[in-house]
Design a protein around this motif. Structure first.
Motif, mmCIF file in Angstrom:
data_model
loop_
_atom_site.group_PDB
_atom_site.id
_atom_site.type_symbol
_atom_site.label_atom_id
_atom_site.label_comp_id
_atom_site.label_asym_id
_atom_site.label_seq_id
_atom_site.Cartn_x
_atom_site.Cartn_y
_atom_site.Cartn_z
ATOM 1 N N ALA A 19 1.000 -1.273 0.099
ATOM 2 C CA ALA A 19 0.409 0.155 -0.184
ATOM 3 C C ALA A 19 0.737 1.410 0.577
ATOM 4 O O ALA A 19 0.615 2.101 -0.781
ATOM 5 N N PRO A 20 1.909 1.577 0.886
ATOM 6 C CA PRO A 20 2.458 2.639 0.924
ATOM 7 C C PRO A 20 3.387 2.615 -0.589
ATOM 8 O O PRO A 20 3.455 3.681 -1.053
ATOM 9 N N PRO A 72 -4.347 7.065 -1.479
ATOM 10 C CA PRO A 72 -4.574 6.262 -0.522
ATOM 11 C C PRO A 72 -5.287 5.574 0.446
ATOM 12 O O PRO A 72 -5.668 3.965 0.208
ATOM 13 N N LEU A 73 -6.099 5.761 -0.113
ATOM 14 C CA LEU A 73 -7.479 5.351 0.455
ATOM 15 C C LEU A 73 -8.189 3.698 -1.406
ATOM 16 O O LEU A 73 -8.098 2.638 -0.467
ATOM 17 N N SER A 74 -7.685 4.232 -1.975
ATOM 18 C CA SER A 74 -7.537 3.093 -3.563
ATOM 19 C C SER A 74 -6.002 1.806 -3.461
ATOM 20 O O SER A 74 -6.195 0.573 -3.222
ATOM 21 N N ALA A 75 -5.254 2.392 -2.736
ATOM 22 C CA ALA A 75 -3.705 1.598 -2.656
ATOM 23 C C ALA A 75 -4.332 0.676 -1.107
ATOM 24 O O ALA A 75 -4.015 -0.337 -1.590
ATOM 25 N N PRO A 112 -3.135 6.949 17.213
ATOM 26 C CA PRO A 112 -4.386 6.276 16.519
ATOM 27 C C PRO A 112 -4.113 4.861 16.301
ATOM 28 O O PRO A 112 -5.433 4.534 16.706
ATOM 29 N N SER A 113 -2.853 4.421 16.136
ATOM 30 C CA SER A 113 -3.290 2.980 15.423
ATOM 31 C C SER A 113 -2.778 2.431 16.960
ATOM 32 O O SER A 113 -3.888 1.239 16.850
ATOM 33 N N ASN A 133 -1.644 6.267 6.703
ATOM 34 C CA ASN A 133 -1.875 7.761 7.113
ATOM 35 C C ASN A 133 -4.242 7.827 7.130
ATOM 36 O O ASN A 133 -3.915 9.213 6.614
ATOM 37 N N LEU A 134 -4.136 6.799 6.959
ATOM 38 C CA LEU A 134 -6.168 6.699 6.550
ATOM 39 C C LEU A 134 -7.054 6.320 8.276
ATOM 40 O O LEU A 134 -7.747 6.231 7.859
#
Length: 541
Positions: free
Chosen positions: A130-131, A140-143, A390-391, A504-505
């Motif tokens: 993804a990165p 980012p969302l599509s990845a 957050p994670s 970072n999503l």
């Protein structure tokens, strides 16, 4: 099982769907609420002892720490490559392979991801893939969504065959290696018809849902790449079948991914099987991509830029081959917490064996290989640590909820564990359609546990029992369990939170699940349909 007990058993699933998908709360709020609700119902309705619930939650914190370590290492590696200019060189180099976003998606997410899954598992394909897609220019969302969809079929043989060898092998007491291999071959045989279409589905999702400019948004653009996408699907599944059939379940994803990667990269370079017009997210994306060519001056050569990824791949393989001593050495260093709070629950971590450690070492080596000081490495560690808050909240509440669900066999209500009670209820009502239901039981295990291996360990003997009672071929039903566990990997909350973290999503987990839910349903339903048709036309299959 009463209605309240059913709701309690289903609460981890229902709460995730309610808070994340329907109400669209961020995981930092949804998962703490889900944990509180699930724990309270486990105590009051499932009648689990307080010590058992507490010990399961503490076990979950240990498991969450291992996942966070993998995320931390992946982000540090990404930040080092960004600081050294390696990502810019990789992005420019890909324009020489193909500027088409559909082709890049198939090569990176499907084929390179399959190789990473076969070598490591543990969420590595999304953590790395993804990165890398984002670095190439993907949103980012599509990845994240498409990396999760891609990380499905290869999961059967992930981490050098762990879901088959350990999951099915230990889930079926007394199973022989030949039986385990037969189940694996049955699963990948069905996957040739089912999973080979996934790259095309990914391309259609990309062009229909993730274009950032309306003129580039269409179903037709995704379907136009069908020759390349279908060839890429078969380029993985057919070699994987050959390896599973003649060599065993350890290397199908590794060899299938590598052979497919080599073949389809050649096709991409030559322009074979591709539409004449490349696809981009927008006009601006097209202009940026065309400005990057392999002949542009880059601070790093393409080989040196790719070196950290090649090093990661090599380390993942050599540390997971049982014929080499490295696996024993690294996994032998463990941190253990036995009999937590006096219960039978224990937790352990092998920090040197986790992919996160390899990512950190590779990031350090990458800074040196790219003729940089170690300063980018230290800077990346500081930046990454500050971004993980957050994670930490999401995973430190999601994983304990999962462990309470799984450790619920100790209770004063005289019930089995929650997942087994749900599966037993499904078997009672769907016995006549079990070839359709079996994949969803496997998906339930992965969705909740966050692990195809654990899903197979948890449900293999149950699936075998249902097959005997209904007169269905045991090997076929167990193959559907294996495929269902793959499907659940697309939507499991732990994987979604982890994948969202590396790009970072955080806060968009519900959006991610809404997109991956349909491919997951396709995978499970198609596996059931193919199995039903094959059994009808070929009873000895």
């Amino acid at each position: 099982m009463t209605l309240l007990q059913f709701i309690t058993a289903a609460m981890p699933v229902l709460s995730v769907l309610l808070f994340l998908v329907i109400l669209r709360l961020p995981a930092t709020r949804a998962m703490p609420l889900s944990l509180i609700l699930s724990a309270a119902m486990a105590l009051l309705i499932w009648r689990m002892p307080l010590l058992q619930v507490s010990a399961a939650a503490l076990e979950g914190l240990v498991v969450a720490a291992t996942i966070l370590w993998i995320i931390f290492g992946a982000i540090v590696l990404l930040n080092v490559l960004r600081a050294t200019g390696a990502l810019d060189a990789i992005r420019a180099g890909f324009s020489g392979v193909s500027p088409d976003r559909r082709i890049q998606l198939v090569i990176i997410a499907w084929l390179f991801g399959a190789f990473l899954e076969g070598a490591s598992g543990f969420g590595t394909p999304a953590a790395i893939g993804a990165p890398l897609l984002v670095a190439l220019g993907f949103t980012p969302l599509s990845a994240v969504v498409l990396a999760l969809v891609a990380d499905s079929s290869p999961v059967s043989f992930g981490a050098v065959g762990t879901p088959v060898i350990v999951g099915i092998g230990q889930g079926l007491p007394g199973a022989t290696p030949d039986q385990v291999q037969a189940i694996a071959v049955q699963a990948i045989s069905i996957d040739i018809l089912v999973a080979s279409l996934l790259p095309l589905i990914m391309c259609v999702m990309l062009t229909r849902f993730f274009a950032t400019e309306s003129k580039w948004c269409s179903w037709r653009a995704g379907l136009a790449v069908w020759p390349f996408a279908l060839a890429a699907g078969l380029a993985f599944t057919v070699p994987a079948w050959l390896v599973a059939r003649f060599l065993g379940p350890e290397f199908p994803s590794i060899i299938g991914g590598l052979s497919g990667l080599a073949l389809m990269t050649l096709c991409a370079r030559r322009g074979w099987l591709q539409p004449r017009t490349p696809w981009y997210f927008s006009d601006a994306d097209r202009d940026r991509t065309l400005e990057l060519t392999p002949t542009d001056e880059q601070p790093l050569s393409l080989v040196r830029a790719w070196m950290p990824y090649l090093l990661v791949a090599a380390l993942l393989i050599v540390t997971r081959l049982t014929i080499l001593p490295l696996q024993g050495w690294l996994s032998g260093v463990t941190l253990e917490w036995r009999q937590i709070l006096g219960t039978d629950i224990s937790a352990s971590m092998a920090p040197l064996y986790l992919p996160g450690t390899l990512f950190l070492l590779t990031a350090l080596a990458g800074a040196w290989l790219q003729r940089q000081s170690v300063q980018p490495w230290f800077s990346a560690i500081r930046t990454t640590a500050r971004s993980l808050g957050p994670s930490v909240i999401a995973l430190a509440t999601a994983v304990p909820m999962v462990r309470i669900f799984l450790q619920s066999d100790l209770n004063a209500a005289g019930l089995q564990s929650m997942p087994l009670e749900l599966a037993t209820l499904a078997a009672g009502g769907l016995a006549d359609q079990w070839l359709w239901a079996a994949p969803f039981v496997g998906a339930l295990g992965s969705f909740i546990a966050g692990s195809a291996t654990f899903s197979n360990m948890m449900f293999a003997s149950f699936q075998q029992s249902v097959a005997v009672q209904t007169g269905l071929p045991e090997t076929l039903v167990l193959a559907l369990q294996l495929l269902g566990a793959n499907a659940g990997n697309m939507i499991c909350v732990v994987n979604v939170v982890a994948a969202a973290s590396v790009v970072n999503l955080v806060g968009r987990e519900g959006d991610i699940i809404r997109y991956t839910l349909l491919p997951m349903l396709y995978y499970a339903l198609a596996a059931g349909a193919v199995a039903t048709a094959l059994l009808a036309w070929w009873p000895t299959f």
